[in-house]
Design a protein around this motif. Sequence first.
Motif, PDB file in Angstrom:
ATOM      1  N   ARG A 109       0.840  -1.211   0.000  1.00 13.63           N
ATOM      2  CA  ARG A 109       0.000   0.000   0.000  1.00 13.63           C
ATOM      3  C   ARG A 109       0.869   1.252   0.000  1.00 13.63           C
ATOM      4  O   ARG A 109       0.624   2.194  -0.741  1.00 13.63           O
ATOM      5  CB  ARG A 109      -0.932  -0.046   1.224  1.00 13.63           C
ATOM      6  CG  ARG A 109      -2.117   0.857   1.142  1.00 13.63           C
ATOM      7  CD  ARG A 109      -3.131   0.616   2.260  1.00 13.63           C
ATOM      8  NE  ARG A 109      -2.559   0.664   3.598  1.00 13.63           N
ATOM      9  CZ  ARG A 109      -2.412  -0.389   4.405  1.00 13.63           C
ATOM     10  NH1 ARG A 109      -2.790  -1.598   4.018  1.00 13.63           N
ATOM     11  NH2 ARG A 109      -1.905  -0.256   5.613  1.00 13.63           N
ATOM     12  N   TRP A 110       1.926   1.241   0.827  1.00 16.82           N
ATOM     13  CA  TRP A 110       2.808   2.399   0.933  1.00 16.82           C
ATOM     14  C   TRP A 110       3.532   2.668  -0.391  1.00 16.82           C
ATOM     15  O   TRP A 110       3.718   3.817  -0.787  1.00 16.82           O
ATOM     16  CB  TRP A 110       3.812   2.171   2.062  1.00 16.82           C
ATOM     17  CG  TRP A 110       4.734   3.303   2.311  1.00 16.82           C
ATOM     18  CD1 TRP A 110       4.406   4.548   2.801  1.00 16.82           C
ATOM     19  CD2 TRP A 110       6.139   3.333   2.088  1.00 16.82           C
ATOM     20  NE1 TRP A 110       5.521   5.331   2.905  1.00 16.82           N
ATOM     21  CE2 TRP A 110       6.596   4.607   2.467  1.00 16.82           C
ATOM     22  CE3 TRP A 110       7.050   2.404   1.609  1.00 16.82           C
ATOM     23  CZ2 TRP A 110       7.933   4.974   2.372  1.00 16.82           C
ATOM     24  CZ3 TRP A 110       8.373   2.766   1.519  1.00 16.82           C
ATOM     25  CH2 TRP A 110       8.798   4.040   1.904  1.00 16.82           C
ATOM     26  N   LEU A 111       3.921   1.604  -1.094  1.00 18.50           N
ATOM     27  CA  LEU A 111       4.650   1.767  -2.354  1.00 18.50           C
ATOM     28  C   LEU A 111       3.754   2.138  -3.534  1.00 18.50           C
ATOM     29  O   LEU A 111       4.250   2.608  -4.561  1.00 18.50           O
ATOM     30  CB  LEU A 111       5.427   0.488  -2.684  1.00 18.50           C
ATOM     31  CG  LEU A 111       6.601   0.180  -1.756  1.00 18.50           C
ATOM     32  CD1 LEU A 111       7.167  -1.206  -2.052  1.00 18.50           C
ATOM     33  CD2 LEU A 111       7.687   1.247  -1.891  1.00 18.50           C
ATOM     34  N   SER A 166      -0.600   7.008   1.526  1.00 11.33           N
ATOM     35  CA  SER A 166      -0.564   6.001   2.588  1.00 11.33           C
ATOM     36  C   SER A 166       0.641   6.193   3.504  1.00 11.33           C
ATOM     37  O   SER A 166       1.744   6.484   3.052  1.00 11.33           O
ATOM     38  CB  SER A 166      -0.509   4.615   1.948  1.00 11.33           C
ATOM     39  OG  SER A 166      -0.438   3.620   2.926  1.00 11.33           O
ATOM     40  N   ALA A 167       0.411   6.003   4.798  1.00 11.86           N
ATOM     41  CA  ALA A 167       1.491   6.082   5.795  1.00 11.86           C
ATOM     42  C   ALA A 167       1.246   5.020   6.877  1.00 11.86           C
ATOM     43  O   ALA A 167       1.028   5.340   8.044  1.00 11.86           O
ATOM     44  CB  ALA A 167       1.565   7.475   6.403  1.00 11.86           C
ATOM     45  N   PRO A 168       1.300   3.736   6.490  1.00 11.01           N
ATOM     46  CA  PRO A 168       1.005   2.687   7.467  1.00 11.01           C
ATOM     47  C   PRO A 168       2.019   2.604   8.608  1.00 11.01           C
ATOM     48  O   PRO A 168       1.737   1.989   9.628  1.00 11.01           O
ATOM     49  CB  PRO A 168       1.026   1.409   6.623  1.00 11.01           C
ATOM     50  CG  PRO A 168       1.878   1.732   5.448  1.00 11.01           C
ATOM     51  CD  PRO A 168       1.657   3.191   5.193  1.00 11.01           C
ATOM     52  N   HIS A 169       3.150   3.268   8.466  1.00 12.53           N
ATOM     53  CA  HIS A 169       4.187   3.261   9.502  1.00 12.53           C
ATOM     54  C   HIS A 169       3.933   4.300  10.582  1.00 12.53           C
ATOM     55  O   HIS A 169       4.651   4.366  11.567  1.00 12.53           O
ATOM     56  CB  HIS A 169       5.559   3.506   8.883  1.00 12.53           C
ATOM     57  CG  HIS A 169       5.579   4.618   7.883  1.00 12.53           C
ATOM     58  ND1 HIS A 169       5.283   5.929   8.197  1.00 12.53           N
ATOM     59  CD2 HIS A 169       5.853   4.600   6.557  1.00 12.53           C
ATOM     60  CE1 HIS A 169       5.375   6.683   7.119  1.00 12.53           C
ATOM     61  NE2 HIS A 169       5.719   5.899   6.103  1.00 12.53           N
ATOM     62  N   GLY A 170       2.898   5.130  10.366  1.00 13.85           N
ATOM     63  CA  GLY A 170       2.570   6.154  11.350  1.00 13.85           C
ATOM     64  C   GLY A 170       3.380   7.423  11.216  1.00 13.85           C
ATOM     65  O   GLY A 170       3.257   8.336  12.025  1.00 13.85           O
ATOM     66  N   GLY A 171       4.199   7.500  10.198  1.00  7.71           N
ATOM     67  CA  GLY A 171       5.005   8.698   9.949  1.00  7.71           C
ATOM     68  C   GLY A 171       4.412   9.531   8.824  1.00  7.71           C
ATOM     69  O   GLY A 171       3.195   9.739   8.770  1.00  7.71           O
TER      70      GLY A 171
END
Length: 193
Positions: free
Chosen positions: A99-101, A106-111
């Motif tokens: 999703r992030w790529l 999208s920021a699934p890492h919370g950053g």
Amino acid sequence: MTSRLFFISPAVSASLRQARFDDGCSIDDGGAEQARSAAGSLPPAVRVLVSPGVRCRETAAALGLDGVVTPELGGLDAGRWRGRTLDELAAEESEAVGRWLTDPASAPHGGESVQDLCGRIGRWLATAPETDGRTLAVVEPEVVRAAVVRALDLPPTAFWRLDVPPLTVTELSGRAGRWNLRLGRPPAGPHAD
């Protein structure tokens, strides 16, 4: 008045070699030696800016540049993925990485998302003071990508299609709203005036 911005990517570090999200790792001995070899080959500048990241500050020092640490030019905030390799994350969170790529928002890492990074760097470009001379900025590769995306009004999905090798120079000339691009010249190469 035309501005000339020279974005210099940092020298090689262990994090870069391992495809690891920046973890504050220093540049390695080979990278430091390459940067020292390139010292003095960059064009003279009216101002020198440096991303707050360790490898950018160390690269600037090895290049003999005394720059102003500029938080607005900091690298992507990878949140909880900081210090992790892409391979580790793909094995543990394949859907989130996918999703992030593929989704710049999208920021699934919370950053910070790629879209947020491009917006931040775009705002900096829009307010970058015009000077009669050059600005050198030692910044993370993702900052160079974001600057190119914003300067050329590319879609944020183009971010991942831009490669920024270590210790190269990417030049933008022009002014806010209209930029021209020169990509990836090594710092020891000839300088156009």
